[in-house]
Enzyme design. Sequence first.
Site, PDB file in Angstrom:
ATOM      1  CE  LYS A  66      -3.244 -11.350  -3.058  1.00 30.10           C
ATOM      2  NZ  LYS A  66      -3.452  -9.948  -2.718  1.00 30.10           N
ATOM      3  CG  ASP A 114      -3.144  -4.757  -1.374  1.00 28.59           C
ATOM      4  OD1 ASP A 114      -1.984  -4.661  -1.815  1.00 28.59           O
ATOM      5  OD2 ASP A 114      -3.576  -5.802  -0.847  1.00 28.59           O
TER       6      ASP A 114
HETATM    7  C1  BGC Z   1       0.626  -9.488  -3.789  1.00 25.04           C
HETATM    8  C2  BGC Z   1       0.785  -8.031  -3.476  1.00 25.04           C
HETATM    9  C3  BGC Z   1      -0.269  -7.581  -2.484  1.00 25.04           C
HETATM   10  C4  BGC Z   1      -0.251  -8.489  -1.262  1.00 25.04           C
HETATM   11  C5  BGC Z   1      -1.292  -8.107  -0.235  1.00 25.04           C
HETATM   12  C6  BGC Z   1       0.545 -10.319  -2.516  1.00 25.04           C
HETATM   13  O1  BGC Z   1       0.244 -11.648  -2.834  1.00 25.04           O
HETATM   14  O2  BGC Z   1       1.710  -9.952  -4.563  1.00 25.04           O
HETATM   15  O3  BGC Z   1       0.710  -7.255  -4.645  1.00 25.04           O
HETATM   16  O4  BGC Z   1      -0.001  -6.263  -2.118  1.00 25.04           O
HETATM   17  O5  BGC Z   1      -0.480  -9.822  -1.665  1.00 25.04           O
HETATM   18  O6  BGC Z   1      -2.572  -8.156  -0.748  1.00 25.04           O
END
Ligand code: BGC
Length: 525
Positions: free
Chosen positions: A212, A248
Site C-alpha cells: 500500500k 486490521d
Molecule cells: C495488507 C494486509 C491488510 C490489508 C488491508 C494489505 O495490503 O497486506 O495486511 O490487512 O492491506 O488493510
Amino acid sequence: MPFHFSSTCLLPVLWSSLHDHFPDTFCPQCLRRSATETLFCHFYRPKERLAPRPGPRLTFPSVEETLKPFMLSMKKLREISSRFTKEMDNGLDKKKHQKAAVKMLPTFVRAKPDGSERGDFLALDLGGTNFRVLHIRVEDKKILKVDSQICAIPQEIMQGTGHELFDHLAKCLGEFLESQKLKEQKLPLGFTFSFPCEQTEIDKSILIRWTKGFSCSGVEGKDVVQLLKDAIHKRGDYDISSVVMVNDTVATMMSCNQQEHEDPDCEIGMIIGTGTNACYMEDMKNVKRCEETEGQMCINTEWGGFGDKSPLSDPGALDDILTDFDKEVDETSINPGVHIFEKMISGMYLGEIVRLVLVELTNNNLLFEGKVTVRLDTKHTFETKHMSFIEGARVDQEVIDTIQDLLKVRCSEDDARVVSLVCDTISSRSAHLCAAALAAIANRIRLNKAKDNLKTAVGVDGTVYKKHPNFRHKLEDAVAFLAPECDLKFYISEDGSGKGAAMVTAVAQRQPHSRLMNGNGEEDR
Ligand code: BGC
C-alpha cells in the site's frame, strides 16, 4: 438472502438460451459473458440495491472488445475460488508454507470475547496514509472509544527510514497521552499494523513486506513490536505495559463480535479499502505450524498475495486473467510482482486501472475525440473515489462535469456512458474476485464444521466496500452464487481497527499464549 424478481426484460432470457449455442458471446445489455451471470445480473437483485442510473444502454462494440478480458464468467470465478482453496492449503502446510503465495499467517488470536473483558487500553492503528491513536474502555460487553486522534503520515515518512516512521508513531502517541493526561499511566496497548507479518507470538511480529505505498527501509524482516517499544523507550517520557499486535482484518472480526446484532458469531473479518485482505477462524488441527491441536485460531490469509508467482505457483494462479492493464499497474508500482490479487481489487489501484483503460480507448479514437490530455496521461489522476462517484451519479451531466474537471478533456454524453461502463466493469471484477476468495473461506469453515449449510457473519471495513454505491451488492450477490450452502451476513465495522485491537489485548490477558514451531517441530524464537 432477500432476492426478488426485479426485471421485466426478456432480453437476458433470450440471450441465455442463445448462449448455450454461442458460449463466447456477451449479453448485449449488460455485457455479462455467461448465461448464469446475466440472469443473476438482470433478475436477482437484493431489495436494497440502488436503481441503475437512467439512460439508454448503448452498445459500443469496440469498447466491449477492450473490456472483455475484465469480464469473468461464473465458471471462471468458480475456478478461481478452487485455486484459492488450494493456495490456502499450501499456506497452512508446515513444509509448503515458506513458498506459498497466500501466507495464511497464524495470529495467536484463539478466543473470541466472552464478555468478561474489562479495562482501559490504548490502540494504535497504522495501515494507510493516516495513523490513529485511541483510548478505549472495555466494560459490560461494550467497547467504548474514550477519545482518539489522527496523525497524518507524510509521503516522505511512508518512504523514508524505519526509525523515522517509528519515532513519528511514538511522537504522535506521546502527544495524545499528554492531551489525555495519561502519561503517568502504563496502559496495555493493542497495535493494529495492517501489513503482512509473521507472528511468532502475540507480541512478536516480523514484517514480511510493505504494501500500500509504504517502503520504509530497515523494517522488513524485523520485529515491529520491538521497533515500536524501542522508539518509545528512546523518548523516555512515557511507557506502556504490554503490546499485542493485530492485523486490521483480525481487529475488525473481533470488534464485530462485540457489536450488538443477532449473530453471536463473527468468524470472518474482511477489508476492502486501500488494500484488501481477510481472516477467519480455523481449527487448530489444520494449523500445522502450531503445536496445539485443540480449539481454533484466527488465520490472517493475506489474500492480497494470491496470484503472486512462487515456487509452488509458477505461472501465478491468476496469470490467465491478468490483463495488460493489470500488468502495467503492477510493473509501475513500488512493489512489482507482489500482492497481485490486491492490485486487481483494492482502492489503491482500481482508479489507476480505469485510467489506463481510458487512455487506451482514447488512443483508439473511441473516447474524448481521440485527444489524450496531460491530466489523462498522468498516473493516479483518476482515483477509486471518482469511480464511486461516477457509478453512483444519477444524471449524465454529473458524470460529464466530473470527467471534464478531472481529466481536462471534452466529454460528450456517449463518452460519459463509456466511462461509466469502464468503471462498472472494473469494480464488478473487483467485487467478483473478492467473492471468489470469500466463498472459498466460507466453504472451508463449513467443511471444518462438517455441516451441509453454514450460517455465519463477516465483519467488514474499508472504503471500497463502504463508500462505493454498489460494490457490496455485487460482492454479496456473487458470494451467494458461488457458495450457495453458506449464508453470510455482513456487518460493517465502525472503528473496528482500534476497538478490535483493544479487545484482542483484553482477551489476550486472560489467555495462555501459544507459539509458532519452526520446520523441525520446535518452538520458534
Ligand atoms: C495488507 C494486509 C491488510 C490489508 C488491508 C494489505 O495490503 O497486506 O495486511 O490487512 O492491506 O488493510
